[in-house]
Scaffold this motif. Structure first.
Motif, PDB file in Angstrom:
ATOM      1  N   GLY A 143      -8.506  -4.792   2.439  1.00 15.02           N
ATOM      2  CA  GLY A 143      -8.388  -3.560   2.758  1.00 15.02           C
ATOM      3  C   GLY A 143      -8.839  -3.058   3.603  1.00 15.02           C
ATOM      4  O   GLY A 143      -8.631  -2.422   4.219  1.00 15.02           O
ATOM      5  N   PRO A 144      -9.969  -4.192   4.593  1.00 19.81           N
ATOM      6  CA  PRO A 144     -10.150  -3.232   6.432  1.00 19.81           C
ATOM      7  C   PRO A 144      -8.944  -3.815   6.739  1.00 19.81           C
ATOM      8  O   PRO A 144      -8.596  -2.867   8.129  1.00 19.81           O
ATOM      9  CB  PRO A 144     -10.818  -4.687   6.693  1.00 19.81           C
ATOM     10  N   GLY A 152      -5.200   2.881  -4.253  1.00 17.97           N
ATOM     11  CA  GLY A 152      -6.792   2.923  -4.153  1.00 17.97           C
ATOM     12  C   GLY A 152      -7.659   1.075  -4.284  1.00 17.97           C
ATOM     13  O   GLY A 152      -8.445   0.619  -3.381  1.00 17.97           O
ATOM     14  N   TRP A 153      -7.287   0.735  -5.005  1.00 14.90           N
ATOM     15  CA  TRP A 153      -8.109  -0.951  -5.278  1.00 14.90           C
ATOM     16  C   TRP A 153      -7.186  -1.508  -3.647  1.00 14.90           C
ATOM     17  O   TRP A 153      -7.920  -2.329  -3.560  1.00 14.90           O
ATOM     18  CB  TRP A 153      -6.949  -1.618  -6.834  1.00 14.90           C
ATOM     19  N   THR A 176       0.653  -0.963   0.080  1.00 16.85           N
ATOM     20  CA  THR A 176       0.512  -0.247  -0.172  1.00 16.85           C
ATOM     21  C   THR A 176       0.435   1.271   0.346  1.00 16.85           C
ATOM     22  O   THR A 176       0.513   2.502  -1.045  1.00 16.85           O
ATOM     23  CB  THR A 176      -1.090   0.213   0.897  1.00 16.85           C
ATOM     24  N   GLN A 220      -7.423  -0.730   6.945  1.00 18.89           N
ATOM     25  CA  GLN A 220      -7.676   0.887   6.957  1.00 18.89           C
ATOM     26  C   GLN A 220      -7.557   0.205   8.484  1.00 18.89           C
ATOM     27  O   GLN A 220      -7.944   1.680   9.070  1.00 18.89           O
ATOM     28  CB  GLN A 220      -8.650   0.706   6.581  1.00 18.89           C
ATOM     29  N   ILE A 237      -6.352  -0.563  -1.250  1.00 18.84           N
ATOM     30  CA  ILE A 237      -7.292  -0.471   0.564  1.00 18.84           C
ATOM     31  C   ILE A 237      -8.882  -0.388   0.264  1.00 18.84           C
ATOM     32  O   ILE A 237      -9.228  -0.730   1.389  1.00 18.84           O
ATOM     33  CB  ILE A 237      -7.237   1.587   0.351  1.00 18.84           C
ATOM     34  N   ASN A 238      -8.670  -0.698  -1.229  1.00 13.66           N
ATOM     35  CA  ASN A 238     -10.525  -1.291  -1.555  1.00 13.66           C
ATOM     36  C   ASN A 238     -10.714  -2.805  -1.269  1.00 13.66           C
ATOM     37  O   ASN A 238     -12.112  -3.572  -2.243  1.00 13.66           O
ATOM     38  CB  ASN A 238     -11.217  -0.374  -2.166  1.00 13.66           C
ATOM     39  N   HIS A 239      -9.835  -3.635  -1.547  1.00 14.47           N
ATOM     40  CA  HIS A 239      -9.527  -4.981  -1.724  1.00 14.47           C
ATOM     41  C   HIS A 239     -10.779  -5.594  -0.166  1.00 14.47           C
ATOM     42  O   HIS A 239     -10.424  -5.307   0.651  1.00 14.47           O
ATOM     43  CB  HIS A 239      -8.743  -5.495  -1.431  1.00 14.47           C
ATOM     44  N   PRO A 240     -11.875  -6.610  -0.809  1.00 10.38           N
ATOM     45  CA  PRO A 240     -12.438  -7.197   0.233  1.00 10.38           C
ATOM     46  C   PRO A 240     -11.770  -8.059   1.227  1.00 10.38           C
ATOM     47  O   PRO A 240     -12.057  -7.605   2.491  1.00 10.38           O
ATOM     48  CB  PRO A 240     -13.525  -7.475  -0.575  1.00 10.38           C
TER      49      PRO A 240
END
Length: 117
Positions: free
Chosen positions: A56-57, A47-48, A35, A60, A50-53
């Motif tokens: 990502g969590p 962005g991909w 990241t 974040q 950070i928002n990966h299912p």
């Protein structure tokens, strides 16, 4: 310089994926590194990720709260115990075992001292 960061990010991501299947490779720290590298090289990949299912969590949680989930803490602890057990089983020299023990204890303290996500 962006190409170097992109290559480092891709390498970190690839090793992190391998770590998802091998208990001795830490997935989340490698994804955090990916990241960071992607933030310096590719807004789209950053962005991909950070928002990966799947990843990502955890990313974040770390970025926003410096938190690690209890599940991840337990998985890390199991991996730490497994790594040290393998070292004992293969008969590493006592000096190496001591160095490894101190390092793994420090890592465990760091992990368990972070807030739960």
């Amino acid at each position: 310089m962006r190409v170097l960061w992109l290559c480092l990010g891709c390498l970190s991501f690839a090793i992190g994926i391998i770590g998802a299947f091998l208990p001795l490779l830490p997935t989340v720290p490698l994804m955090l590194l990916a990241t960071f590298c992607f933030a310096k090289s590719s807004e789209r990949l950053h962005g991909w990720l950070i928002n990966h299912p799947r990843f990502g969590p955890a990313i974040q949680d770390w970025q926003q709260h410096r938190a690690i989930s209890k599940r991840a803490k337990i998985a890390a602890t199991v991996s730490i115990v497994a790594a040290f057990s393998i070292s004992l089983a293969i008969g590493l020299r006592p000096t190496l075992l001591a160095i490894q023990a101190v390092t793994l204890i420090a890592v465990s303290i760091f992990i368990w001292s972070r807030p739960n996500s």
